[in-house]
Design an enzyme around this catalytic site. Structure first.
Site, short mmCIF file in Angstrom:
data_model
loop_
_atom_site.label_atom_id
_atom_site.label_comp_id
_atom_site.label_asym_id
_atom_site.label_seq_id
_atom_site.Cartn_x
_atom_site.Cartn_y
_atom_site.Cartn_z
N ASP A 12 37.69 44.18 47.88
CA ASP A 12 38.00 42.84 47.40
C ASP A 12 38.09 41.95 48.66
O ASP A 12 38.23 42.46 49.78
CB ASP A 12 39.34 42.87 46.66
CG ASP A 12 39.88 41.50 46.38
OD1 ASP A 12 39.12 40.68 45.84
OD2 ASP A 12 41.06 41.23 46.70
N ASP A 14 39.66 38.15 48.76
CA ASP A 14 40.85 37.29 48.87
C ASP A 14 42.12 38.12 48.76
O ASP A 14 42.35 38.80 47.76
CB ASP A 14 40.81 36.22 47.77
CG ASP A 14 39.64 35.29 47.98
OD1 ASP A 14 39.55 34.72 49.06
OD2 ASP A 14 38.81 35.17 47.06
C1 XBP Z 1 40.06 35.69 44.08
C2 XBP Z 1 40.16 34.48 43.32
C3 XBP Z 1 39.31 33.38 43.67
C4 XBP Z 1 39.75 32.48 44.80
C5 XBP Z 1 38.97 31.21 44.73
O1 XBP Z 1 40.45 36.80 43.28
O2 XBP Z 1 40.90 34.38 42.36
O3 XBP Z 1 39.27 32.58 42.53
O4 XBP Z 1 41.12 32.16 44.69
O5 XBP Z 1 37.61 31.42 44.77
P1 XBP Z 1 40.11 38.29 43.73
P2 XBP Z 1 36.57 30.41 44.12
O6 XBP Z 1 40.69 38.47 45.10
O7 XBP Z 1 40.83 39.15 42.72
O8 XBP Z 1 38.61 38.48 43.70
O9 XBP Z 1 37.16 29.04 44.15
O10 XBP Z 1 35.33 30.53 44.99
O11 XBP Z 1 36.30 30.86 42.70
MG MG Z 2 42.25 39.70 45.77
#
Ligand code: XBP
Ligand code: MG
Length: 265
Positions: A12, A14
């Site tokens: 993953d 973020d």
């Molecule tokens: C990541 C997210 C993303 C980011 C924003 O979740 O929720 O929406 O916050 O990205 P995970 P975008 O780590 O579970 O994949 O604005 O590009 O959608």
């Molecule tokens: Mg995440």
């Protein structure tokens, strides 16, 4: 017990590769709102609640529907969401370009070890592809673009995490059974997604996710740790090491409970 040898690590982005949400995505959303003359301001606490919904466009819609009862969306609201999100992506990748967001402890070390051992690497995230490219390039280094054979990101599948779709899509592309992989996640939604695809998962948590329910994870730790700054272990065990090495990952993978219903390719 998992008898399938470990072939690939699925990361993953973020919260897992880097702490991107509070000082990255959140700041970028607010900058986009300002640029569009909207007085919306997502503070640290509110953003924590909004993170329940993954995907930036989906998060904006959720905010409008659940937090702004008096807001009258314009006729072209769909276009506004797309424009806001484009602007947010630009602000976010600018922040990365300025070197504002480092990778988390142990990430570079584990990636380097995995590459040396010939493991396959992939990214599995709901964030926008440009964001992944920028993070790899500016937080890990331009060469990191070649480290990952697959980047599964953004709107590739319509149902974002916690749906298992993005992990299932990645497994199909990699032509690997779930039991041959280890996923790295940081959140309840991420873990539901990887476990929904039957992939053994190691959780490194962060300030926004420390009180999430991580039942079913192989281990729950503060971060991957470094030799001079050990990780805190909240669940599972690191098999004698204070930080995560490839041997730790292999041991966790081998002792993972695997589903007999997993799909295989
Ligand atoms: C990541 C997210 C993303 C980011 C924003 O979740 O929720 O929406 O916050 O990205 P995970 P975008 O780590 O579970 O994949 O604005 O590009 O959608
Ligand atoms: Mg995440």
């Amino acid at each position: 017990m998992n008898m399938t040898p470990l072939s690939a690590l699925l990361f993953d982005v973020d919260g897992t590769l880097a702490d991107t949400e509070r000082d990255g995505h959140r700041i970028a959303f607010n900058a986009a709102f300002q640029a569009h003359h909207l007085d919306w301001d997502w503070d640290v606490a509110l953003y924590g609640k909004l993170l329940a919904v993954t995907g930036g466009k989906e998060r904006i819609r959720h905010y409008v529907s659940d937090y702004l009862p008096d807001y009258q969306p314009p006729k072209d609201f769909d276009d506004l969401v797309i424009a806001l999100h484009r602007s947010k992506t630009r602000h976010y990748t600018d922040l990365l370009e300025q070197g504002k967001i480092p990778v988390r402890p142990g990430v570079r070390r584990v990636l380097t070890e995995a590459r040396a051992a010939g493991l396959r690497l992939a990214i599995v995230t709901t964030t926008t592809p440009e964001n992944v490219t920028a993070l790899l390039q500016f937080s890990l280094g331009a060469e990191a673009m070649d480290w990952f054979e697959l980047i599964a990101a953004g709107d590739i599948v319509p149902a974002k995490k916690p749906a298992p779709d993005i992990y299932q899509w990645a497994l199909e592309k990699l032509q690997l059974p779930a039991s041959a992989c280890m996923a790295f996640e940081d959140s309840f939604n991420g873990l539901r997604s990887s476990m929904g695809a039957h992939i053994p998962t190691l959780v490194t948590l962060n300030d926004y996710t420390c009180d999430h329910d991580f039942s079913g994870a192989c281990a729950v730790i503060s971060d991957l740790g470094e030799p001079d700054s050990p990780a805190h272990v909240f669940g599972g065990n690191l098999h004698g090491s204070g930080y995560v090495t490839l041997d730790t990952v292999r041991a966790l993978h081998a002792s993972a409970a695997v589903s007999s219903t997993e799909s295989s390719f």
